[in-house]
Design a protein around this motif. Structure first.
Motif, mmCIF file in Angstrom:
data_model
loop_
_atom_site.group_PDB
_atom_site.id
_atom_site.type_symbol
_atom_site.label_atom_id
_atom_site.label_comp_id
_atom_site.label_asym_id
_atom_site.label_seq_id
_atom_site.Cartn_x
_atom_site.Cartn_y
_atom_site.Cartn_z
ATOM 1 N N ARG A 259 -0.160 -6.719 -4.295
ATOM 2 C CA ARG A 259 0.450 -7.967 -3.831
ATOM 3 C C ARG A 259 1.630 -7.693 -2.898
ATOM 4 N NH1 ARG A 259 1.529 -11.624 -8.966
ATOM 5 N NH2 ARG A 259 2.051 -13.159 -7.357
ATOM 6 N N MET A 260 2.428 -6.676 -3.217
ATOM 7 C CA MET A 260 3.566 -6.321 -2.352
ATOM 8 C C MET A 260 3.081 -5.903 -0.956
ATOM 9 S SD MET A 260 6.806 -6.181 -3.740
ATOM 10 C CE MET A 260 7.692 -4.705 -3.262
ATOM 11 N N VAL A 390 -3.247 3.715 -4.369
ATOM 12 C CA VAL A 390 -2.610 4.733 -5.210
ATOM 13 C C VAL A 390 -1.174 4.273 -5.445
ATOM 14 C CG1 VAL A 390 -1.888 7.142 -5.387
ATOM 15 C CG2 VAL A 390 -4.046 6.573 -4.259
ATOM 16 N N VAL A 391 -0.794 4.130 -6.726
ATOM 17 C CA VAL A 391 0.532 3.599 -7.052
ATOM 18 C C VAL A 391 1.292 4.567 -7.954
ATOM 19 C CG1 VAL A 391 -0.246 2.298 -9.092
ATOM 20 C CG2 VAL A 391 1.778 1.527 -7.836
ATOM 21 N N ASP A 392 2.612 4.653 -7.730
ATOM 22 C CA ASP A 392 3.522 5.392 -8.606
ATOM 23 C C ASP A 392 4.462 4.389 -9.265
ATOM 24 O OD1 ASP A 392 2.429 7.663 -7.483
ATOM 25 O OD2 ASP A 392 4.141 8.088 -6.182
ATOM 26 N N PRO A 410 7.042 0.033 -8.555
ATOM 27 C CA PRO A 410 5.709 0.293 -7.993
ATOM 28 C C PRO A 410 5.746 0.593 -6.490
ATOM 29 C CG PRO A 410 5.575 -1.444 -9.609
ATOM 30 C CD PRO A 410 7.031 -1.109 -9.481
ATOM 31 N N SER A 411 5.392 1.820 -6.151
ATOM 32 C CA SER A 411 5.399 2.303 -4.765
ATOM 33 C C SER A 411 4.087 3.038 -4.517
ATOM 34 C CB SER A 411 6.571 3.262 -4.525
ATOM 35 O OG SER A 411 7.803 2.645 -4.796
ATOM 36 N N HIS A 430 9.509 1.467 -2.838
ATOM 37 C CA HIS A 430 10.469 0.582 -3.525
ATOM 38 C C HIS A 430 11.178 1.388 -4.609
ATOM 39 C CE1 HIS A 430 11.206 -3.543 -5.687
ATOM 40 N NE2 HIS A 430 12.306 -3.006 -5.186
ATOM 41 N N VAL A 431 12.414 1.793 -4.326
ATOM 42 C CA VAL A 431 13.156 2.617 -5.275
ATOM 43 C C VAL A 431 14.536 2.015 -5.530
ATOM 44 C CG1 VAL A 431 11.991 4.740 -4.572
ATOM 45 C CG2 VAL A 431 14.121 4.114 -3.470
#
Length: 728
Positions: A259-260, A390-392, A410-411, A430-431
């Motif tokens: 979504r982001m 792929v998400v971290d 979630p990045s 996004h950190v």
């Protein structure tokens, strides 16, 4: 009438005649299939083509010897489709008729195809049964829907569209968590318990409340992690109790990332220069679940960038999910990375559904910017429209610690397949970070989000994809002098240059594995030095290696600094080690569209004729966010071996060089590309690695430190003088 070789995969034991009856051919085919399914150990001996009698005849077989079968099996592995010449050669060697050899190979191919189809059918049947079971569960879920007001049964028509959509979404998420849990259970040896989805009615648990929740609990291994100065080494794999929460967090993070990546305003506000800024209040409203509120003193860095890169989408996914490939491709950003545990390897032979718990350290190529350590889960998923994601997402809340100075919301990236081997990549970074340790020189660049943001990841990926495409290119024009056209030689030289770049980047940042000592009172601006012992490393000369690095600002645009440093004609202006000699390019490999992206082999013709000629391997690379010029002296004999395709791992290298970044002012960042920026300044890091003693156990002398410090100070002064004259 039967035509020979109309379809591959059919058995043709008799294609030498045109007048054989169809029933005869059918009978021979059946007989021969029997022999084919017996590993080709039996074969029909060929009936007469003149015989038109369709009645069944007595079967005659010729059993091949074990040696004949072994020879043909071995040949089949190399060449499943031998031509007439090869068949005749084989028949002569084995004492068989050419037709017998031909039939054996046809039967063998059919046998292999049958086995493959049987395996595929089994897989498809399993998938079909799974989909049927999923369908039944969805039907049950819909038929048991209840009214949110009274709790009684209801029909779908009585629900609002939004509520119905949310219920379906909930069921889908539940199914995904169950599926991943089941896969994870296979690898950890015991079933993973069901874990309720995080949602507003559920009482908040530690995962929701962030770091503050753990205030009264012991920090566990956290305290000693920071004290030891090495967070990554101290973190262990997750416990059994953690795994359900990790799986749930990964699924929710995947939903958020998608979504982001796709949403526009009001979540992402477009700036005048075309970049996007995250609206934090809107983000909190849109994504109330997750890893909890931002810790006090942490700043938010959020960015999004899209690019089309020259790489197949499957290869991109493989790079992101293989920690070694990932850290190599992004060596300028990732200083160290480790997979602690694989919870799932994915399904159907690819990375769809793969889950990995990882640690990594992210860097800016300067000792003045602290690295960012992260403990997170990486989750890969293929979506319905063929898009991969792929998400971290950070797992720091599972191991609360005062050592945590950054965490990843979630990045990651969305990868969409495009024609001709290209892929469209949308990257979200996004950190939340405590950046108080950043030196004033780099504060502007870091706070703008350009030091660690999505644009830097995407620009690096784009450049590396071009580099990989160049490495595999076979249609190299031969007209240019010095261009290496030998494919093996190109691969070896690029591999050696890649190792040189990785070594340089790993040795220049303020990583927790290195302890820099700042020299004072030497007349240089904050030169930092450290020593490393090299023992039993074939890629590095044995002994004590001294690394020295310094970073400073130049009132010159990054592109001009890069062009000055990479040009062999201006090298004598700053390179003290070339001793005033003439530098000449002997060979080069282009690495992409930009002429600045190349690997070169330089020869220094020393003014002192008694001194032997020296070779220098150099890689220069530039993208929208950073540029590097990295080089190392190399042995002439070793480089000759490399240029002929020899193993580059045994060439000893001590890389030195430069990292060039924009200074973070709007004039350099707004231009969109280093190559286009004609105003603003540069942040230049100069680093040297020098062997000061070939005995690893020797003591480091102060004289060696003073020599290296003087070398770096003189180099800096020469660069400043040359560029200020040029700028005047």
């Amino acid at each position: 009438m039967f035509q020979p070789n109309m379809m591959e995969g059919q058995l043709h034991p008799l294609d030498m005649t045109q007048n054989t009856s169809e029933s005869e051919i059918a009978r021979i085919r059946d007989d021969d299939f029997d022999s084919g399914t017996k590993s080709g150990s039996e074969n029909h001996e060929g009936a007469s083509g003149d015989d038109q009698d369709p009645r069944p005849k007595k079967k005659r077989y010729h059993r091949h010897t074990q040696q004949q079968i072994q020879e043909m099996e071995a040949f089949f592995k190399e060449c499943p489709h031998p031509d007439d010449k090869q068949r005749k050669e084989l028949s002569r060697e084995l004492g068989l008729e050419p037709l017998q050899v031909k039939f054996w190979f046809q039967n063998k191919r059919t046998q292999m195809k049958t086995q493959h189809e049987r395996h595929e059918n089994t897989q498809l049947r399993t998938e079909n049964e799974k989909l049927r079971a999923d369908n039944m569960r969805y039907r049950d879920a819909l038929s048991n829907a209840s009214c949110p007001n009274c709790g009684g049964p209801t029909a779908i028509g009585e629900m609002s569209f939004d509520e119905h959509h949310l219920r379906l979404e909930n069921v889908r998420l539940r199914e995904e968590i169950d599926r991943i849990s089941a896969i994870a259970a296979k690898y950890v040896g015991k079933p993973v318990v069901n874990y309720p989805l995080l949602s507003p009615p559920v009482p908040p648990r530690p995962l929701d409340l962030g770091v503050g929740t753990f205030g009264g609990q012991p920090a566990g291994i956290g305290g000693e992690m920071y004290g030891a100065g090495d967070l990554l080494r101290s973190i262990s794999a997750p416990t059994e109790a953690d795994k359900p929460m990790i799986i749930e967090l990964a699924v929710a993070a995947m939903e958020e990332l998608v979504r982001m990546a796709q949403m526009g305003e009001p979540l992402w506000m477009t700036n005048l220069d075309g970049t996007s800024t995250l609206h934090e209040d809107e983000y909190i409203r849109t994504f109330p679940r997750g890893i909890g509120p931002r810790p006090i003193s942490f700043k938010c860095e959020a960015s999004r960038e899209t690019a089309v890169v020259i790489m197949n989408h499957i290869n991109l996914v493989e790079i992101l999910m293989d920690v070694n490939q990932w850290s190599t491709v992004f060596s300028g950003i990732v200083s160290r990375a480790l997979t602690l545990e694989v919870l799932s390897t994915g399904v159907a032979g690819n990375y769809n559904g793969a889950l990995q718990v990882m640690t990594a350290e992210f860097q800016v190529p300067s000792p003045l910017v602290p690295t960012r350590e992260s403990y997170y889960v990486r989750y890969c998923k293929q979506h319905a429209d063929g898009t991969w994601a792929v998400v971290d997402v950070s797992l720091d809340d599972l191991r609360p610690s005062p050592a945590v100075r950054s965490r990843r919301r979630p990045s990651g990236c969305l990868i969409q397949e495009m024609p001709n081997g290209y892929s469209k990549v949308t990257w979200v970074e996004h950190v939340e970070v405590d950046d108080r340790g950043v030196h004033n020189l780099y504060k502007q660049l870091v706070s703008s989000g350009h030091a660690f943001g999505a644009k830097r990841w995407v620009a690096t990926l784009d450049r590396q994809c071009e580099r990989l495409a160049s490495a595999m290119a076979s249609n190299i024009p031969t007209g240019d002098v010095g261009v290496i056209t030998n494919q093996e030689g190109r691969k070896s030289m690029l591999k050696l240059a890649e190792r040189m770049v990785i070594s340089f980047c790993a040795g220049v940042s303020a990583s927790t594995t290195h302890t820099w000592t700042t020299l004072s009172g030497t007349g240089a601006d904050d030169v930092r030095v450290m020593t490393r012992k090299s023992i039993d490393d074939p890629g590095r000369p044995p002994g004590i290696v001294l690394s020295a690095a310094t970073s400073f600002w130049l009132p010159v645009p990054p592109k001009r600094v890069f062009d000055f440093l990479r040009d062999e004609n201006s090298r004598s202006e700053w390179d003290i080690l070339s001793n005033g000699g003439v530098v000449q390019e002997m060979a080069h490999i282009a690495n992409g569209r930009d002429t600045g992206n190349s690997v070169s082999l330089l020869r220094v013709n020393s003014a002192n004729s008694s001194q032997s000629n020296m070779l220098i391997l150099q890689e220069s690379c530039t993208d929208q966010t950073a540029s590097f010029v990295i080089y190392a002296p190399v042995d002439i004999v070793a480089m000759n071996l490399v240029l002929n395709g020899g193993d580059p791992d045994y060439v000893a290298l001590l890389p030195s060089g430069f990292a060039i970044l924009p200074d973070g002012t709007s004039s350099t960042l707004g231009a969109g590309c280093i190559g286009e920026a004609e105003s603003g300044g540069s942040l230049l890091t100069v680093a040297f690695q020098i062997l000061v003693d070939s005995v690893p156990t020797a003591k480091l002398s102060l004289g060696s430190v003073a020599t290296v410090n003087n070398l770096i100070a003189c180099t800096v002064e020469r660069i400043k003088a040359s560029l200020s004259c040029e700028n005047a």
